[in-house]
Every structure is written in structure tokens, then in C-alpha cells.
Design a protein around this motif. Sequence first.
Motif, PDB file in Angstrom:
ATOM      1  N   TRP A  39      32.331  34.728  67.891  1.00 61.29           N
ATOM      2  CA  TRP A  39      33.740  35.037  68.175  1.00 61.29           C
ATOM      3  C   TRP A  39      34.573  34.941  66.897  1.00 61.29           C
ATOM      4  O   TRP A  39      35.370  35.820  66.597  1.00 61.29           O
ATOM      5  CB  TRP A  39      34.292  34.095  69.236  1.00 61.29           C
ATOM      6  N   TRP A  40      34.414  33.858  66.132  1.00 64.16           N
ATOM      7  CA  TRP A  40      35.204  33.687  64.916  1.00 64.16           C
ATOM      8  C   TRP A  40      34.859  34.744  63.874  1.00 64.16           C
ATOM      9  O   TRP A  40      35.740  35.217  63.156  1.00 64.16           O
ATOM     10  CB  TRP A  40      35.024  32.292  64.348  1.00 64.16           C
ATOM     11  N   TRP A  45      36.742  39.536  61.135  1.00 69.97           N
ATOM     12  CA  TRP A  45      36.367  40.887  60.704  1.00 69.97           C
ATOM     13  C   TRP A  45      37.342  41.937  61.229  1.00 69.97           C
ATOM     14  O   TRP A  45      37.718  42.861  60.515  1.00 69.97           O
ATOM     15  CB  TRP A  45      34.952  41.203  61.187  1.00 69.97           C
ATOM     16  N   SER A  46      37.790  41.797  62.474  1.00 72.09           N
ATOM     17  CA  SER A  46      38.634  42.820  63.090  1.00 72.09           C
ATOM     18  C   SER A  46      40.108  42.679  62.728  1.00 72.09           C
ATOM     19  O   SER A  46      40.892  43.571  63.010  1.00 72.09           O
ATOM     20  CB  SER A  46      38.491  42.761  64.615  1.00 72.09           C
ATOM     21  N   LYS A  50      44.556  37.450  61.782  1.00 71.85           N
ATOM     22  CA  LYS A  50      45.704  37.729  60.922  1.00 71.85           C
ATOM     23  C   LYS A  50      46.857  38.330  61.725  1.00 71.85           C
ATOM     24  O   LYS A  50      48.019  37.986  61.517  1.00 71.85           O
ATOM     25  CB  LYS A  50      45.273  38.689  59.811  1.00 71.85           C
ATOM     26  N   ARG A  51      46.520  39.217  62.660  1.00 72.25           N
ATOM     27  CA  ARG A  51      47.552  39.855  63.490  1.00 72.25           C
ATOM     28  C   ARG A  51      48.284  38.815  64.339  1.00 72.25           C
ATOM     29  O   ARG A  51      49.507  38.853  64.456  1.00 72.25           O
ATOM     30  CB  ARG A  51      46.909  40.921  64.370  1.00 72.25           C
TER      31      ARG A  51
END
Length: 86
Positions: A39-40, A45-46, A50-51
Motif C-alpha cells: 500500500w505504501w 508511486w501514484s 503528496k496529493r
Amino acid sequence: MYLLGLGIILLLLKWQGIGMVADWSWWWVLSPFVGAMLWWTWADWSGYTKRKAMERDDERKLERINRHRAALGQKPKTAPPPPRRR
């Protein structure tokens, strides 16, 4: 985070020999840790992490602006609409 908590609980139950978890294979007990790691990895990666951090910063900024506007006797500012993705 839930997977990490579940992994810690299962690990403690296995270690102490409590309940039916004591009879489980170590692979099943440690699998929530693998799930948390996956999950992390995906979240970083996605850009999900950050979002979410940027959304929290924007909310705090808007609250601060509205506090100052209220002190000046002005109407509160509404949140701008999220940017459209293509």
C-alpha cells in the motif's frame, strides 16, 4: 495504517499463543505487513500521499484566510473547485 495495526495485533497473539492465531502459519500472521508495504509503495508511486498532503495544506490555508476575513468583518471565502483532470 489499519494493516499495520492488524499485523501488530496478530503478531502479538501468535507470539503469546493466544486463541486460534497461535495455530496459524507465520505467513498468514505476517501477511498484513506485506500488504502495508505494498500500500505504501503504491501510495508513494501514484502521488496519493503528496496529493493528500497538498489538500490538507490548502484546507489550513483557507481556514487561516477565513479567520482573517472574519476579523475584518468580510464574508468567508469558499474553497476553489478542484482542478479538472484530463
